[in-house]
Scaffold this motif. Structure first.
Motif: not given
Length: 305
Positions: A92-94, A116-118, A151-157, A196-197
């Motif tokens: 959703d581009l958030q 990542t933490r909002r 902490v969201s589900d926007f993460r890298g691993f 959200r866009l």
């Protein structure tokens, strides 16, 4: 093997697919793959993804037979990702693609997990902010595994972490808890989430409650221990009350009191129902695990080997 696999669960995000794709291309190296997981969309989401996949074979799609939930969709993307690094994000581009270079830099510098933490979410209502804060406070109080707040589900691993996550066979997935539980070297990047866009959020109050229950029952027995403590305390005071009642009876000091009796009965009944309901959540979780049903059923795959 691509350098980066970007896993994006989507449900009814048709208007966001193309803008998200163009934003991702701005901030990722050429050697990438985008894996959209179509989680039972009822709009034109799958058509938008197909059009992109025909023009760019780096765009892939796993389409479910129905809606299986956000956590299961993330797991499907992890199961089929091939990249050296994996990034999970919403469609959703958030979760701003502009932060991808920072995430990749941290991964290249030796971190295995980059969370990542909002800090804030644009146009987020006051009630949603309060509820989100209470959600993390409660789940961290009840859970044995600490969950980073916001902490969201926007993460890298790394692929090493990916292969570890694939070993998990539990049906009640709570990936935020799993990523905390596995350990590894990690860091956190703060970000501000835009509004959200297009469309509306799929995470309503009931969804957050279900996610909280799933996270609590998956990673902690503390609620059962709290129930045992409450039961012990109530039983102790009930025993004292019974003793006082017997003494008063033999002393001829009994006073009939319907209100006080009903207060005690309803209080005890409420405590019992609370404990039974809590135990029911654990039994239901065990029941789902014992059936070993698949986490998802794939209806169609596009550009996925």
């Amino acid at each position: 093997m691509p350098q980066i696999s970007i896993v994006i669960p989507v449900m009814n995000e048709a208007e966001n697919i193309v803008p998200l794709y163009h934003e991702l291309k701005k901030f990722t190296p050429e050697d990438f793959e985008i894996i959209f997981i179509n989680d039972g969309s009822t709009d034109d989401t799958i058509l938008e993804i197909k059009q992109l996949s025909y023009a760019d074979n780096r765009v892939k799609c796993i389409s479910f037979s129905r809606n299986f939930g956000h956590q299961n969709a993330l797991m499907a993307g992890i199961d089929y990702a091939d990249g050296k690094y994996i990034i999970t994000m919403d469609g959703d581009l958030q979760h701003p693609p502009a932060f991808l270079p920072q995430i990749l830099e941290k991964l290249n510098n030796g971190f295995d997990i980059v969370l990542t933490r909002r800090r804030k979410t644009e146009n987020q209502g006051f009630s949603k902010k309060i509820f989100t804060k209470l959600f993390y406070k409660l789940i961290n109080f009840l859970s044995d595994v600490p969950i980073e707040e916001n902490v969201s589900d926007f993460r890298g691993f790394s692929s090493k972490v990916m292969h570890t996550i694939r070993k998990f066979e539990e049906r009640d997935l709570f990936l935020r808890g799993i990523f905390s539980w596995v350990g590894y070297r990690r860091t956190v990047i703060p970000f501000d989430a835009p509004s959200r866009l297009h469309g509306k959020s799929k995470y309503n109050f009931s969804t957050m409650v279900r996610l909280g229950l799933k996270g609590t029952t998956s990673f902690s027995f503390k609620p059962l221990r709290i129930s045992l403590l409450i039961g012990s305390i109530v039983s102790f005071f009930s025993f004292i009350l019974l003793t006082i009642t017997i003494i008063n009876y033999f002393q001829g000091k009994t006073v009939p009191g319907w209100a006080s009796l009903m207060t005690v009965v309803t209080f005890m009944g409420g405590i019992q129902l609370l404990v039974v309901g809590l135990m029911g959540e654990y039994v239901a979780s065990l029941f789902r695990e014992s059936k070993k049903r698949p986490l998802y059923i794939i209806d169609e795959m596009i550009n996925v080997d």
